[in-house]
Design a protein around this motif. Structure first.
Motif, PDB file in Angstrom:
ATOM      1  N   ASP A  96     -47.392 -14.799  24.864  1.00 42.99           N
ATOM      2  CA  ASP A  96     -46.157 -14.402  24.191  1.00 42.99           C
ATOM      3  C   ASP A  96     -45.584 -13.216  24.958  1.00 42.99           C
ATOM      4  N   ALA A  98     -44.755  -9.123  25.344  1.00 42.74           N
ATOM      5  CA  ALA A  98     -45.642  -7.990  25.080  1.00 42.74           C
ATOM      6  C   ALA A  98     -45.488  -7.497  23.643  1.00 42.74           C
ATOM      7  N   PRO A 100     -44.003  -8.988  20.393  1.00 41.41           N
ATOM      8  CA  PRO A 100     -43.340 -10.111  19.704  1.00 41.41           C
ATOM      9  C   PRO A 100     -42.471  -9.671  18.520  1.00 41.41           C
ATOM     10  N   MET A 179     -48.349  -8.614  31.747  1.00 43.49           N
ATOM     11  CA  MET A 179     -48.930  -9.751  31.027  1.00 43.49           C
ATOM     12  C   MET A 179     -49.133 -10.974  31.911  1.00 43.49           C
ATOM     13  N   GLU A 510     -48.555 -19.975  21.018  1.00 35.70           N
ATOM     14  CA  GLU A 510     -49.432 -19.224  21.939  1.00 35.70           C
ATOM     15  C   GLU A 510     -49.668 -19.912  23.271  1.00 35.70           C
ATOM     16  N   GLU A 513     -54.301 -22.336  25.795  1.00 37.33           N
ATOM     17  CA  GLU A 513     -55.592 -22.236  25.128  1.00 37.33           C
ATOM     18  C   GLU A 513     -56.492 -21.321  25.970  1.00 37.33           C
ATOM     19  N   GLU A 514     -56.601 -21.650  27.241  1.00 36.65           N
ATOM     20  CA  GLU A 514     -57.255 -20.767  28.208  1.00 36.65           C
ATOM     21  C   GLU A 514     -56.160 -20.255  29.132  1.00 36.65           C
TER      22      GLU A 514
ATOM     23  N   ASN B   2     -62.009 -14.526  30.308  1.00 34.76           N
ATOM     24  CA  ASN B   2     -61.138 -15.104  29.292  1.00 34.76           C
ATOM     25  C   ASN B   2     -61.714 -14.977  27.891  1.00 34.76           C
ATOM     26  N   PRO B   3     -60.891 -14.594  26.939  1.00 30.56           N
ATOM     27  CA  PRO B   3     -61.388 -14.443  25.581  1.00 30.56           C
ATOM     28  C   PRO B   3     -61.783 -15.789  25.002  1.00 30.56           C
ATOM     29  N   GLU B   5     -62.413 -18.601  21.923  1.00 28.16           N
ATOM     30  CA  GLU B   5     -61.587 -19.175  20.851  1.00 28.16           C
ATOM     31  C   GLU B   5     -61.554 -18.274  19.624  1.00 28.16           C
ATOM     32  N   LEU B   8     -59.471 -15.195  19.883  1.00 29.99           N
ATOM     33  CA  LEU B   8     -58.037 -15.451  19.823  1.00 29.99           C
ATOM     34  C   LEU B   8     -57.503 -15.574  18.421  1.00 29.99           C
ATOM     35  N   ARG B   9     -58.263 -16.244  17.594  1.00 31.14           N
ATOM     36  CA  ARG B   9     -57.728 -16.592  16.277  1.00 31.14           C
ATOM     37  C   ARG B   9     -58.004 -15.522  15.239  1.00 31.14           C
ATOM     38  N   GLU B  18     -58.755  -2.966  26.570  1.00 28.94           N
ATOM     39  CA  GLU B  18     -57.665  -3.208  27.526  1.00 28.94           C
ATOM     40  C   GLU B  18     -57.724  -4.625  28.078  1.00 28.94           C
ATOM     41  N   ASP B  22     -54.288  -8.694  26.139  1.00 23.35           N
ATOM     42  CA  ASP B  22     -53.291  -9.752  26.246  1.00 23.35           C
ATOM     43  C   ASP B  22     -53.491 -10.834  25.205  1.00 23.35           C
ATOM     44  N   HIS B  25     -51.949 -10.268  21.568  1.00 20.85           N
ATOM     45  CA  HIS B  25     -50.562  -9.932  21.281  1.00 20.85           C
ATOM     46  C   HIS B  25     -49.965 -10.784  20.196  1.00 20.85           C
ATOM     47  N   ALA B  26     -50.074 -12.060  20.386  1.00 24.02           N
ATOM     48  CA  ALA B  26     -49.385 -12.967  19.473  1.00 24.02           C
ATOM     49  C   ALA B  26     -49.948 -12.817  18.075  1.00 24.02           C
ATOM     50  N   ALA B  27     -51.256 -12.604  17.989  1.00 20.61           N
ATOM     51  CA  ALA B  27     -51.876 -12.513  16.683  1.00 20.61           C
ATOM     52  C   ALA B  27     -51.444 -11.245  15.948  1.00 20.61           C
TER      53      ALA B  27
END
Lengths: 545, 211
Positions: A96, A98, A100, A179, A510, A513-514, B2-3, B5, B8-9, B18, B22, B25-27
Motif C-alpha cells: 500500500d 506509506a 494509507p 517502500m 494488499e 502475498e509475498e 519476508n514476514p 502470513e 501480516l494479518r 524497522e 512495510d 502498513h496496510a493493517a
C-alpha cells in the motif's frame, strides 16, 4: 462478499486501500472533467459568433475562470493522483502507500473543495471572474460587498486543494523512497514511478508559494490588508511571482506523469525495451530542478526588467533539452518495433505527436520578442491546450485503456476505443489548431465578443470543441459497458513486463502475498530475463471462479 | 526477511521493527516509525517554503515600496522581542534535554524539561501578544503593517501548534506502554520546535534587526 475486490460498495466508503482510492480519484476527477467540459461548451458556443449573445459577459468571465480552475485542480491533478495511487505501490512492489489513512483523507478533500467551488454559483455575484490565475487587482474587486463571494470561495477551494496535494506529495515521496520491494533499486523502477516522484517533489517546493500568495490575497479580499492593491501601496506583480512560481511548475506536475505513461505504454506495444532508460529517468528530475527557475516567462509583459527577461528566456529554453531527450528516446523506442496499434497505443502516439507540436510553440513563446507580441492572445491558449488536452488528456486516456483490464478485471471494447481515439484526435486539432492563427492575427483571449474578421477560425474551433464533447460519449459507454459485462481479463493481456502484470486482475487487497524479489531491469522486452525470482509466491493460488 | 502470513494479518501485533515495518502498513493505516519521520521531515521542508515565500515578499516590499513605515511610526522596539528570542532559542535546548532524558528512560526528567519547554513557549506567545497590543499600527496600515502581522502571526500560529503538540505528548507520557512503538511523537514535536525556532531567528533578523 464484503472486502472482495469487486465489492462496489468499497468505492463509496472511507477505504484505505490504495487501489480503491486510486479509482475514487479517477471517477471523481472524470465527473469534474465533464463539468469543466460543459463550461468549455458554453465558452465555444458563445464564440461561434462575433457578438456577445449566448451568455451575459459576467457569466462568460465566470465560465472561463471556472473552466480553467476545474480542469486543473479537479480534473488533471486528481486524475493523475488516481493513476499514481493505483499504480505506484504495485509497480514498486509495495502492499500500500506509506500512509494509507492520510491517503484517504487527501482524497476525500477533493469532493469537499469541489463542492465549495461549485457552491460559488449560488452566492450573490456568482463565481470568481478573474481567470484561473486570479491576478489582483481584478481579483480584489468585490462588487457585492459580501464577505462570502465567488473569489473568496475560489481561494478557499484552492487552499484546501493545496493542503490535500501536500498530503499526497508527502505520501508519494515517502512511499517511493522507502517502500520499494527487495531488489527494486532506483534504476529498476519503471519510469512512471520516476515521473511521479519528480512531479510530487515539485508539489512540495512549489505549492507552498501559491499558498502564501493565496493567503495574502484572501486577507486583502476579506480583512482589508493591502498586499496586492496598488491603490493602497500594494504590489500586484508580487502576486504574479507567487502564482507562477508554483503554477508554471504545476504544468510539469501534470505533464511528467504523462511522460511516464508514454514510457510505459510505448515499449509494451512496440515490443522493445525503452530506449535510454536511465537518461529518461534522470531527465525527469532535471526537469523538476529547472522548473523552479522558469516562472518569469509568464511575466515578460508585466514590466519585467530586461536582464530578467533574458535570464528566464534562457532557462525556459534550457528545459526543452531534458524534454527533447525524452521525445527522442520514445521515437527510438518505437523505431523498428513491431507496433500493435491498440487503443492505448494510439492514444500514446497521438499524445506524443500533440506534445511535440506544443513543445515547438512553447519554444516560440519562450522567446521574448515573440512572447511580447502574442502575450495574452489565443496563441497562448492554443499552445497550452495542445499540452493539456493534446498531450495530458490523451496520455491519461492511454493510461486508462492500458490499465483498464488490471483495474477492473475486464477487457474494454477496442472498437469503441478506436472510435473514441479518432473523435478525440480530430476534435483536438480542429479545436485548438485554429487558436494559433487567431493569436498571430491578434485575437485577445478571455473576450466574449470579437472582430468579425476572426469568425472563420472561431467557427472551426467551436465545431472541434463540440466534436470533443461528443468524443467522451463512446468513452463513457465503453468504460461502463466493459466494466459491467466485458470479457474477463487475464493477468497480463498485453504481455507487458512489470510487477503489476504478475498479479491477478484486479489485484487483491494488499497486492502481494509475498513481497516480490526483483532481479532485473524494467522493460526487458525481447530478452528472457525473469523480472522477479519468486513469481509463483506473489499470490495465494486459488481456483479460478 | 519476508514476514510470515500471521505477521501480516495480525492487526494487534505491537512489536513492529524497522525491517518488518512495510508489511504492517496496510493493517495499521500508518507507516513504520522510520517512514513517519521521513514523511514529517519532507512536510517540514515543504512548510518552510511558505515562510520563505513570505520572507521573499517582505524583502521585495521593504526594498521597493514607495511608503514603507506607516505615518507616525518610526520603527520597532527591539528589547521585548529580543527577550522573547532568547526564551525561544533556549527552549530548543530544554526540549533537547527532555529528549535525552526520554532516551535513557528517565520519564520524570523528561516531563520536567518538557514542561519547562511548554512554559517557555507559552511565555513567547504571551510576549508576542503584549508586543502586538502596544503597537501603534494595525495590519491594514500599508504593506509594512500587513507583512509584520502576517509574519509574526503565521509564526505565532506555529508556536501555538507546537505548544499544543507538546501538551499532547506530555499527557501521553502518562499512558503505560506509550513508547513501545518508538518515540515518533516526541521526536517529531521536538523537530517541529527546532524548525519554529530557526524560522524565528530568520524572522527576527529580517524584521527587527534589519530596520
Amino acid at each position: 462478499m464484503p472486502g472482495a475486490p469487486n465489492d462496489w460498495q468499497r468505492f463509496f466508503s472511507f477505504s484505505t486501500d490504495h487501489k480503491v482510492i486510486g479509482i475514487q480519484y479517477l471517477v471523481t476527477s472524470f465527473f469534474f472533467f465533464l463539468v469543466g467540459g460543459i463550461f468549455a461548451m458554453i465558452i465555444r458556443g458563445e464564440l461561434i459568433t462575433p457578438e456577445s449573445d449566448l451568455v451575459d459577459r459576467t457569466v462568460y468571465n465566470a465560465m472561463f475562470t471556472m473552466h480553467g480552475t476545474v480542469m486543473l485542480f479537479l480534473w488533471t491533478f486528481p486524475c493523475l493522483l488516481g493513476l499514481g495511487n493505483y499504480l505506484v505501490p504495485l509497480m514498486i512492489g509495495a502492499r500500500d502507500m506509506a500512509f494509507p489513512r492520510l491517503n484517504a483523507i487527501a482524497f476525500w478533500m477533493v469532493p469537499v473543495f469541489g463542492t465549495i467551488l461549485m457552491a460559488s454559483f449560488l452566492v450573490p455575484g456568482g463565481p470568481a471572474q478573474a481567470g484561473w490565475w486570479a491576478y489582483p487587482p481584478v481579483s480584489l474587486q468585490n462588487p457585492t460587498g459580501n464577505l462570502i463571494n465567488g473569489q473568496m470561495l475560489w481561494l478557499l477551494a484552492v487552499a484546501i486543494s493545496g493542503v490535500s496535494s501536500i498530503m499526497g506529495a508527502v505520501n508519494f515521496v515517502t512511499t517511493i523512497a522507502r517502500m520499494r520491494a527487495p531488489g527494486m533499486t532506483w534504476f529498476r523502477m519503471p519510469v512512471f514511478v520516476w515521473t511521479v516522484l519528480a512531479a510530487q517533489i515539485i508539489q512540495l517546493f512549489g505549492l507552498p508559494a501559491l499558498t502564501a500568495g493565496a493567503v495574502m490575497l484572501l486577507l486583502d479580499l476579506t480583512v482589508g490588508t493591502t498586499f496586492f492593491d496598488p491603490a493602497k501601496g500594494g504590489d500586484p506583480v508580487l502576486f504574479q511571482h507567487f502564482f507562477w512560481f508554483y503554477s508554471h511548475p504545476a504544468v510539469y506536475v501534470i505533464i511528467l506523469p504523462i511522460f511516464g505513461i508514454f514510457s510505459e505504454v510505448l515499449p509494451v506495444y512496440a515490443r522493445k525495451p525503452l530506449f535510454g532508460y536511465k537518461v529518461v529517468a534522470i531527465s525527469s528530475l532535471i526537469i523538476t530542478g529547472l522548473s523552479a527557475i522558469v516562472w518569469v516567462h509568464h511575466m515578460f509583459a508585466s514590466g519585467t526588467p530586461g536582464w530578467m527577461r533574458m535570464v528566464f528566456m534562457a532557462t525556459t529554453m534550457l528545459i526543452s533539452v531534458p524534454t527533447g531527450i525524452k521525445v527522442f528516446a520514445w521515437v527510438a523506442t518505437i523505431w523498428g518495433g513491431k507496433l500493435r496499434l491498440s487503443t492505448a497505443m494510439l492514444f500514446a502516439l497521438g499524445g506524443l505527436v500533440m506534445f511535440v507540436f506544443s513543445g515547438i510553440t512553447g519554444i516560440m513563446l519562450a522567446a521574448v520578442p515573440v512572447d511580447i507580441h502574442v502575450n495574452n492572445t489565443y496563441f497562448v491558449v492554443g499552445h497550452f491546450h495542445y499540452v493539456i488536452y493534446g498531450a495530458v488528456v490523451m496520455g491519461i486516456y492511454a493510461a486508462i485503456y492500458h490499465w483498464f483490464p488490471k483495474m477492473t478485471g475486464r477487457m474494454y471494447s477496442e472498437g469503441l476505443g478506436k472510435l473514441h481515439f479518432a473523435l478525440t484526435f480530430i476534435g483536438t486539432n480542429l479545436n485548438f489548431f485554429p487558436m494559433h492563427p487567431l493569436g498571430l492575427q491578434g485575437m485577445p483571449r478571455r473576450v466574449a465578443s470579437y472582430d468579425p474578421e476572426f469568425t472563420f477560425w472561431n467557427v472551426v474551433a467551436s465545431l472541434g470543441a463540440f466534436l470533443l464533447g461528443m468524443s467522451t460519449l463512446p468513452f463513457i459507454l465503453n468504460m461502463i459497458g466493459s466494466w459491467v459485462q466485458g470479457e474477463k481479463a487475464p493477468k497480463n493481456p498485453w504481455r507487458a513486463i512489470g510487477l503489476e502484470w504478475l498479479l491477478s486482475s484486479p489485484p487483491t487487497v494488499e497486492n502481494f502475498e509475498e513481497l516480490p524479489i526483483v532481479v532485473s531491469e524494467p522493460y526487458g522486452y525481447g530478452k528472457s530475463d525473469p523480472l522477479v525470482s519468486n513469481p509463483d509466491e506473489l499470490e495465494v493460488a486459488h481456483e479460478p471462479n | 526477511m519476508n514476514p510470515t502470513e500471521t505477521d501480516l494479518r495480525d492487526d494487534a501485533s505491537p512489536a513492529i521493527t524497522e525491517a518488518h515495518g512495510d508489511a504492517h502498513h496496510a493493517a495499521h493505516g500508518h507507516g513504520s516509525p522510520g517512514d513517519q519521520m521521513f514523511g514529517f521531515v519532507i512536510f517540514l521542508l515543504s512548510e518552510s517554503v511558505i515562510f520563505f515565500s513570505f520572507f521573499a515578499g517582505y524583502i521585495v516590499y521593504k526594498t521597493t515600496a514607495q511608503t514603507w513605515l506607516p505615518e507616525g511610526v518610526l520603527g520597532l522596539e527591539v528589547r521585548e522581542p529580543a527577550i522573547n528570542t532568547v526564551i525561544l532559542v533556549s527552549s530548543s535546548f530544554t526540549i533537547y534535554l527532555a529528549e535525552r532524558y526520554l532516551h535513557i528512560k528517565q520519564l520524570w526528567g523528561f516531563r520536567a524539561f518538557w514542561l519547562l519547554t511548554i512554559a517557555m513557549g507559552s511565555y513567547f506567545l504571551y510576549g508576542q501578544a503584549i508586543e502586538w497590543s502596544h503597537l501603534a499600527f494595525g495590519f491594514t496600515d500599508g504593506v509594512f503593517g500587513g507583512t509584520f502581522y502576517l509574519l509574526t502571526g503565521f509564526h505565532g500560529l506555529h508556536v501555538f501548534a507546537g505548544v499544543l503538540l507538546q501538551l499532547i505528548m506530555l499527557v501521553r507520557s502518562f499512558i503505560p506502554g506509550n513508547y513501545d512503538r518508538g518515540e515518533f511523537g516526541v521526536a517529531s514535536t521536538s523537530l517541529f520546535w527546532h524548525f519554529v525556532d530557526v524560522i524565528w531567528i530568520i524572522l527576527f533578523l529580517l524584521i527587527y534587526i534589519w530596520q
